[in-house]
Design a protein around this motif. Structure first.
Motif, PDB file in Angstrom:
ATOM      1  N   ASN A 152      21.211  40.395   2.970  1.00 54.43           N
ATOM      2  CA  ASN A 152      20.461  40.458   1.709  1.00 54.43           C
ATOM      3  C   ASN A 152      20.728  41.734   0.926  1.00 54.43           C
ATOM      4  OD1 ASN A 152      19.268  37.963   2.124  1.00 54.43           O
ATOM      5  ND2 ASN A 152      17.625  38.862   3.352  1.00 54.43           N
ATOM      6  N   GLU A 153      20.820  42.868   1.644  1.00 56.79           N
ATOM      7  CA  GLU A 153      21.049  44.152   0.983  1.00 56.79           C
ATOM      8  C   GLU A 153      21.967  45.014   1.831  1.00 56.79           C
ATOM      9  OE1 GLU A 153      17.164  46.696   2.284  1.00 56.79           O
ATOM     10  OE2 GLU A 153      16.909  45.294   0.619  1.00 56.79           O
ATOM     11  N   TYR A 154      22.559  46.020   1.167  1.00 59.55           N
ATOM     12  CA  TYR A 154      23.496  46.902   1.851  1.00 59.55           C
ATOM     13  C   TYR A 154      22.777  47.703   2.935  1.00 59.55           C
ATOM     14  CZ  TYR A 154      27.093  50.368   2.720  1.00 59.55           C
ATOM     15  OH  TYR A 154      28.032  51.154   3.326  1.00 59.55           O
ATOM     16  N   ALA A 155      23.398  47.798   4.112  1.00 53.45           N
ATOM     17  CA  ALA A 155      22.837  48.598   5.204  1.00 53.45           C
ATOM     18  C   ALA A 155      23.945  48.957   6.176  1.00 53.45           C
ATOM     19  CB  ALA A 155      21.748  47.821   5.930  1.00 53.45           C
ATOM     20  N   GLU A 156      23.831  50.145   6.739  1.00 57.00           N
ATOM     21  CA  GLU A 156      24.718  50.558   7.823  1.00 57.00           C
ATOM     22  C   GLU A 156      23.883  50.493   9.084  1.00 57.00           C
ATOM     23  OE1 GLU A 156      27.152  54.040   7.227  1.00 57.00           O
ATOM     24  OE2 GLU A 156      27.276  53.635   5.071  1.00 57.00           O
ATOM     25  N   GLU A 157      24.031  49.416   9.823  1.00 54.69           N
ATOM     26  CA  GLU A 157      23.203  49.162  11.007  1.00 54.69           C
ATOM     27  C   GLU A 157      23.464  50.164  12.124  1.00 54.69           C
ATOM     28  OE1 GLU A 157      20.752  46.713  11.443  1.00 54.69           O
ATOM     29  OE2 GLU A 157      20.956  46.538   9.275  1.00 54.69           O
ATOM     30  N   ASP A 158      24.721  50.470  12.377  1.00 58.85           N
ATOM     31  CA  ASP A 158      25.085  51.509  13.345  1.00 58.85           C
ATOM     32  C   ASP A 158      26.456  52.029  12.945  1.00 58.85           C
ATOM     33  OD1 ASP A 158      27.113  49.858  14.502  1.00 58.85           O
ATOM     34  OD2 ASP A 158      25.676  48.975  15.875  1.00 58.85           O
ATOM     35  N   ASP A 159      27.092  52.785  13.823  1.00 58.39           N
ATOM     36  CA  ASP A 159      28.380  53.398  13.484  1.00 58.39           C
ATOM     37  C   ASP A 159      29.466  52.384  13.166  1.00 58.39           C
ATOM     38  OD1 ASP A 159      27.245  55.859  13.843  1.00 58.39           O
ATOM     39  OD2 ASP A 159      28.032  56.136  15.869  1.00 58.39           O
ATOM     40  N   ASN A 160      29.363  51.186  13.708  1.00 54.83           N
ATOM     41  CA  ASN A 160      30.445  50.216  13.559  1.00 54.83           C
ATOM     42  C   ASN A 160      30.031  48.920  12.874  1.00 54.83           C
ATOM     43  OD1 ASN A 160      32.224  51.947  14.893  1.00 54.83           O
ATOM     44  ND2 ASN A 160      31.582  51.186  16.884  1.00 54.83           N
ATOM     45  N   LEU A 161      28.848  48.875  12.255  1.00 57.23           N
ATOM     46  CA  LEU A 161      28.401  47.652  11.604  1.00 57.23           C
ATOM     47  C   LEU A 161      27.832  47.962  10.222  1.00 57.23           C
ATOM     48  CD1 LEU A 161      27.778  44.607  11.606  1.00 57.23           C
ATOM     49  CD2 LEU A 161      25.592  45.166  12.688  1.00 57.23           C
ATOM     50  N   VAL A 162      28.368  47.263   9.214  1.00 54.19           N
ATOM     51  CA  VAL A 162      27.905  47.418   7.839  1.00 54.19           C
ATOM     52  C   VAL A 162      27.503  46.041   7.324  1.00 54.19           C
ATOM     53  CG1 VAL A 162      28.589  48.053   5.496  1.00 54.19           C
ATOM     54  CG2 VAL A 162      29.403  49.393   7.418  1.00 54.19           C
ATOM     55  N   ILE A 163      26.341  45.997   6.672  1.00 56.03           N
ATOM     56  CA  ILE A 163      25.863  44.770   6.039  1.00 56.03           C
ATOM     57  C   ILE A 163      26.125  44.901   4.540  1.00 56.03           C
ATOM     58  CG2 ILE A 163      23.895  43.238   5.647  1.00 56.03           C
ATOM     59  CD1 ILE A 163      24.596  43.566   8.623  1.00 56.03           C
ATOM     60  N   VAL A 164      26.790  43.890   3.975  1.00 55.59           N
ATOM     61  CA  VAL A 164      27.127  43.875   2.550  1.00 55.59           C
ATOM     62  C   VAL A 164      26.317  42.771   1.891  1.00 55.59           C
ATOM     63  CG1 VAL A 164      28.988  43.452   0.894  1.00 55.59           C
ATOM     64  CG2 VAL A 164      29.454  44.725   2.987  1.00 55.59           C
ATOM     65  N   PRO A 165      25.711  43.045   0.710  1.00 55.66           N
ATOM     66  CA  PRO A 165      24.965  41.992   0.023  1.00 55.66           C
ATOM     67  C   PRO A 165      25.861  40.776  -0.253  1.00 55.66           C
ATOM     68  CG  PRO A 165      24.575  44.110  -1.021  1.00 55.66           C
ATOM     69  CD  PRO A 165      25.670  44.308  -0.021  1.00 55.66           C
ATOM     70  N   GLU A 166      25.354  39.616   0.079  1.00 58.72           N
ATOM     71  CA  GLU A 166      26.139  38.390  -0.050  1.00 58.72           C
ATOM     72  C   GLU A 166      26.523  38.111  -1.499  1.00 58.72           C
ATOM     73  OE1 GLU A 166      26.096  33.953   1.889  1.00 58.72           O
ATOM     74  OE2 GLU A 166      24.461  35.337   2.299  1.00 58.72           O
ATOM     75  N   ASP A 167      25.657  38.475  -2.461  1.00 58.28           N
ATOM     76  CA  ASP A 167      25.973  38.213  -3.864  1.00 58.28           C
ATOM     77  C   ASP A 167      27.070  39.144  -4.392  1.00 58.28           C
ATOM     78  OD1 ASP A 167      24.198  40.347  -3.648  1.00 58.28           O
ATOM     79  OD2 ASP A 167      23.184  39.925  -5.540  1.00 58.28           O
ATOM     80  N   GLU A 168      27.258  40.333  -3.775  1.00 59.75           N
ATOM     81  CA  GLU A 168      28.364  41.222  -4.164  1.00 59.75           C
ATOM     82  C   GLU A 168      29.655  40.771  -3.489  1.00 59.75           C
ATOM     83  OE1 GLU A 168      27.824  45.421  -3.680  1.00 59.75           O
ATOM     84  OE2 GLU A 168      25.797  45.336  -4.501  1.00 59.75           O
ATOM     85  N   GLY A 169      29.623  40.666  -2.183  1.00 57.78           N
ATOM     86  CA  GLY A 169      30.770  40.175  -1.427  1.00 57.78           C
ATOM     87  C   GLY A 169      31.953  41.110  -1.346  1.00 57.78           C
ATOM     88  N   THR A 170      31.783  42.389  -1.727  1.00 55.33           N
ATOM     89  CA  THR A 170      32.890  43.347  -1.643  1.00 55.33           C
ATOM     90  C   THR A 170      32.426  44.614  -0.950  1.00 55.33           C
ATOM     91  OG1 THR A 170      32.384  44.347  -3.791  1.00 55.33           O
ATOM     92  CG2 THR A 170      33.966  42.514  -3.774  1.00 55.33           C
ATOM     93  N   ILE A 171      33.399  45.337  -0.435  1.00 53.18           N
ATOM     94  CA  ILE A 171      33.120  46.639   0.181  1.00 53.18           C
ATOM     95  C   ILE A 171      34.275  47.567  -0.154  1.00 53.18           C
ATOM     96  CG2 ILE A 171      34.155  45.953   2.374  1.00 53.18           C
ATOM     97  CD1 ILE A 171      32.077  47.775   3.756  1.00 53.18           C
TER      98      ILE A 171
END
Length: 178
Positions: A83-102
């Protein structure tokens, strides 16, 4: 079943002085690092595998002159949609699905910065001699206290023994107790 949904892409990047200047971070300001990025798309995420190889310019811890340090590292990062951008831990990043880019530029910089050894010291005899002598004139250490000390590093004093501030003796007691 995992292999059925996988696809891969490979990208190459050259991180040069202009890249490090644009990032505008303090750890690395100059360098030349080649980064190979392999992106594997799975049914649940994107797995990014970075291979970095090259050199960076950093200040020497002893004389403060610039020095070249080799960099070689292999790192990975998992990117998932959410749903929103987040860095869960050192090796996992959550990207908003509506953006779809990093943007991977900052991640590449961080991986290079983390590959730099803690101690940046010129090889024996390569330090700026004038700066090194100035530093040594302010230190109250013996050659045994510096594990990297060599006879080349010995500085000839002016022949006058300087008295040691007695406050140092109290601090040395702390070291002796450890």
């Amino acid at each position: 079943m995992k292999g059925i949904h996988e696809s891969c892409c490979r990208f190459s990047f050259r991180l040069d002085d202009s890249f490090f200047a644009d990032i505008d971070a303090v750890d690395v300001r100059k360098g030349d690092v080649n980064v190979s990025l392999l992106i594997k798309k799975t049914s649940q995420a994107f797995d990014l595998e970075f291979h970095s190889e090259g050199f960076v310019m950093v200040p020497c811890d002893r004389c403060l002159d610039e020095m070249s340090l080799p960099i070689v590292s292999d790192d990975s990062l998992r990117v998932k949609f959410g749903n929103e951008y987040a860095e869960e831990d050192d090796n996992l990043v959550i990207v908003p699905e509506d953006e779809g880019t990093i943007n991977v530029a900052w991640f590449m910089y961080e991986l290079v910065a983390l590959a730099i050894p803690m101690k940046h010291v010129h090889a024996p005899g390569e330090c700026n001699e004038e700066m090194y002598r100035k530093l040594q004139s302010y230190l109250c250490t013996t050659p045994d206290a510096d594990e990297d000390w060599t006879e080349e590093d010995e500085i000839v004093s002016d022949g006058v023994d300087k008295p040691i501030d007695p406050r140092w003796n109290e601090l040395k007691k702390i070291l002796d107790n450890n």
